[in-house]
Design a protein around this motif. Structure first.
Motif, mmCIF file in Angstrom:
data_model
loop_
_atom_site.group_PDB
_atom_site.id
_atom_site.type_symbol
_atom_site.label_atom_id
_atom_site.label_comp_id
_atom_site.label_asym_id
_atom_site.label_seq_id
_atom_site.Cartn_x
_atom_site.Cartn_y
_atom_site.Cartn_z
ATOM 1 N N VAL A 249 0.833 -1.205 0.000
ATOM 2 C CA VAL A 249 0.000 0.000 0.000
ATOM 3 C C VAL A 249 0.870 1.257 0.000
ATOM 4 O O VAL A 249 0.588 2.226 -0.732
ATOM 5 N N GLU A 250 1.925 1.263 0.800
ATOM 6 C CA GLU A 250 2.820 2.424 0.847
ATOM 7 C C GLU A 250 3.472 2.660 -0.505
ATOM 8 O O GLU A 250 3.569 3.801 -0.974
ATOM 9 N N ARG A 251 3.948 1.578 -1.164
ATOM 10 C CA ARG A 251 4.585 1.751 -2.474
ATOM 11 C C ARG A 251 3.577 2.202 -3.535
ATOM 12 O O ARG A 251 3.898 3.035 -4.381
ATOM 13 N N MET A 252 2.374 1.669 -3.490
ATOM 14 C CA MET A 252 1.358 2.095 -4.460
ATOM 15 C C MET A 252 1.021 3.563 -4.292
ATOM 16 O O MET A 252 0.788 4.281 -5.265
ATOM 17 N N GLU A 253 1.006 4.020 -3.045
ATOM 18 C CA GLU A 253 0.718 5.438 -2.789
ATOM 19 C C GLU A 253 1.841 6.309 -3.371
ATOM 20 O O GLU A 253 1.564 7.365 -3.980
ATOM 21 N N GLU A 254 3.087 5.876 -3.197
ATOM 22 C CA GLU A 254 4.222 6.609 -3.772
ATOM 23 C C GLU A 254 4.103 6.685 -5.288
ATOM 24 O O GLU A 254 4.321 7.743 -5.898
ATOM 25 N N LYS A 256 1.398 6.396 -7.086
ATOM 26 C CA LYS A 256 0.230 7.195 -7.472
ATOM 27 C C LYS A 256 0.545 8.691 -7.399
ATOM 28 O O LYS A 256 0.103 9.484 -8.249
ATOM 29 N N ASN A 257 1.328 9.080 -6.392
ATOM 30 C CA ASN A 257 1.664 10.493 -6.213
ATOM 31 C C ASN A 257 2.744 10.968 -7.193
ATOM 32 O O ASN A 257 2.975 12.164 -7.304
ATOM 33 N N GLU A 287 -8.636 -1.038 -6.339
ATOM 34 C CA GLU A 287 -7.350 -0.966 -5.654
ATOM 35 C C GLU A 287 -7.184 -2.118 -4.680
ATOM 36 O O GLU A 287 -6.096 -2.685 -4.555
#
Length: 495
Positions: A249-254, A256-257, A287
């Motif tokens: 989840v943390e990597r996907m957020e990175e 996405k941003n 997601e």
């Protein structure tokens, strides 16, 4: 009394019905070679059970194939199954995905319903999304991508891991080779962009516990299901998946941003996320579904890394009484400088030893497919009418077949001379076709590199327990070594 009499009559009618069906089935399938049955009602089950108890389950099929033909029919009660060692049939199993479908309810997918890798990972999936994901990930694991991966793995193995090995062995001690190599190969996840994942020691321990639990749902089902061990394993699996999910989840957020960011070549997690987002060029999955798919894939990678560990352990197991071969292997490893990826090509005898270990103890010992066409089915020269029949095959049986491999039980690296090409589908340690191992080039690279570094700095001598020597468990689909692969590991002078 009337109730008991009714139940007895019902039971007898059911038995008579089953007997009639069994006789009809066996008569209709009599054209296909089959060993003599042990009993009318149990078929070949007593022979199979005895072979499992004596740890010669696969050797039983070797005997059947050598005696009755490359494709044989066997019975568990009144249910017919097919076992094939026919190269033509194996080609069909590997390439004809329309007629031969995978079997989902295999033990490494889940533990008593608790999801491990599920049925959608790059190992266990199927369908269009799986095919697209495999295609994308094949570029990550391609041989052309191994050069950069090798440089990172070389620095890691010669630095962090070499220091750890020195701390472990000290002045020389007997260690469980599997335990130490498990930590080494788990630590390679840091090379693959998972440096924020669990510590290698934790991954190695968790994978060991998980793989030890899988046979229990097969062979200790009812006693295990009510034990506290099952509850602890459920908690461990949930924590592994939860910890993995947090990293995903943390990597996907990175990502996405920063949509313009290009995923680095060695970023396994980044590539897995992109592969799970892709649906033949379109992004359509929720997601949560993508995250779950990536977690399945990371869990798969952790489990598959253990296959390399077992492969090296199996090689040292086979080398126990082959001191001349082991001496020649160590001499090449110590005298060959490995600086760049292409230098691995110099390890010709090492490769022969690995190929021979893969032949005698492949990581995947056997497999199964459902032959699902509704028309008459062909098994070599035989055509029979069977609906959705299970077809079993075994890499081990094929690779121990004297027709293709003279003296198959002898560990003989010299059979792998330049120009030697095994009969197609007689050698499948990484399987073949669309379900072939994506990471076979990475596996060979990491095994050679690990051996090279260890051989240059340590003397490794087997110190197996003679009363309980290590041996391959023939009852499992994935290779599992029974008892410890203990080795005395001592620093070489000047190392």
């Amino acid at each position: 009394m009337f109730l008991f009499g009714g139940l007895l009559v019902t039971f007898l009618i059911w038995k008579i019905y089953l007997s009639i069906i069994t006789m009809m089935n066996r008569k209709s399938l009599s054209a296909v070679p089959q060993p003599p049955i042990d009993s009318f009602f149990y078929g070949h089950e007593p022979s199979i059970t005895k072979a499992k108890d004596e740890n010669r389950f696969l050797d039983l099929f070797v005997e059947w194939v050598n005696t009755y033909g490359t494709t044989v029919l066997f019975w568990i009660g009144n249910r017919p199954f097919v076992f094939t060692a026919d190269p033509g049939m194996l080609k069909q199993c590997a390439t004809d995905l329309k007629s031969f479908s995978k079997v989902d309810n295999l033990p490494n997918r889940s533990l008593f319903g608790q999801k491990i890798i599920g049925t959608t990972s790059i190992l266990s999936g199927g369908g269009l999304r799986w095919a697209v994901k495999r295609k994308i990930m094949s570029r990550f694991f391609a041989k052309t991508n191994m050069k950069d991966m090798f440089m990172a793995a070389r620095d890691h193995m010669g630095g962090v891991e070499l220091r750890r090995w020195r701390e472990v062995v000290g002045k020389g001690q007997c260690v469980d080779l599997h335990d130490q190599l498990s930590i080494t190969f788990s630590s390679y996840l840091q090379v693959l962009g998972l440096s924020d994942y669990l510590p290698p020691e934790t991954i190695a321990r968790n994978v060991y516990l998980l793989l030890e639990a899988i046979p229990k749902q097969l062979f200790q089902r009812w006693s295990y299901i009510i034990s506290s061990d099952k509850t602890r394993m459920f908690d461990l699996i949930k924590k592994m998946r939860s910890d993995t999910k947090q990293v995903v989840v943390e990597r996907m957020e990175e990502m996405k941003n920063n949509p313009d960011h290009v995923v680095p070549d060695l970023d396994l997690l980044g590539h897995l996320i992109e592969a799970n987002l892709s649906d033949d060029g379109k992004t359509s999955s929720s997601e949560a579904k993508v995250v779950d798919g990536v977690v399945d894939d990371v869990m798969t990678v952790c489990l598959v890394l253990d296959n390399m560990v077992k492969q090296l352990c199996a090689m040292f197991m086979f080398l126990e009484n082959e001191q001349e071969i082991q001496g020649k292997l160590m001499k090449e490893l110590r005298e060959t400088d490995i600086v760049e990826f292409n230098d691995l090509n110099k390890l010709k005898y090492t490769e022969k030893c690995l190929l021979e270990a893969l032949r005698m103890g492949p990581a995947l010992l056997r497999g199964t497919r459902t032959y699902k066409t509704q028309t008459n089915k062909r098994f070599g020269p035989y055509v029979v009418n069977m609906n959705n029949v299970r077809v079993h095959f075994s890499e081990y049986v094929m690779q121990m077949n004297p027709e293709y491999w003279p003296n198959p039980k002898q560990f003989n690296p010299e059979r792998w001379q330049p120009g030697f090409n095994p009969e197609p589908f007689s050698y499948m340690p990484f399987f073949v076709g669309s379900r072939g191992c994506l990471g076979k080039h990475m596996a060979m690279m990491m095994m050679k590199l690990t051996l090279s570094v260890l051989a240059k700095h340590f003397d490794i001598q087997q110190c197996f327990n003679q009363k309980k020597p290590p041996t391959i468990n023939q009852n499992m689909a994935v290779m599992r070594i029974i008892n410890k692969v203990d080795c005395m590991v001592s620093p070489l002078n000047g190392s």
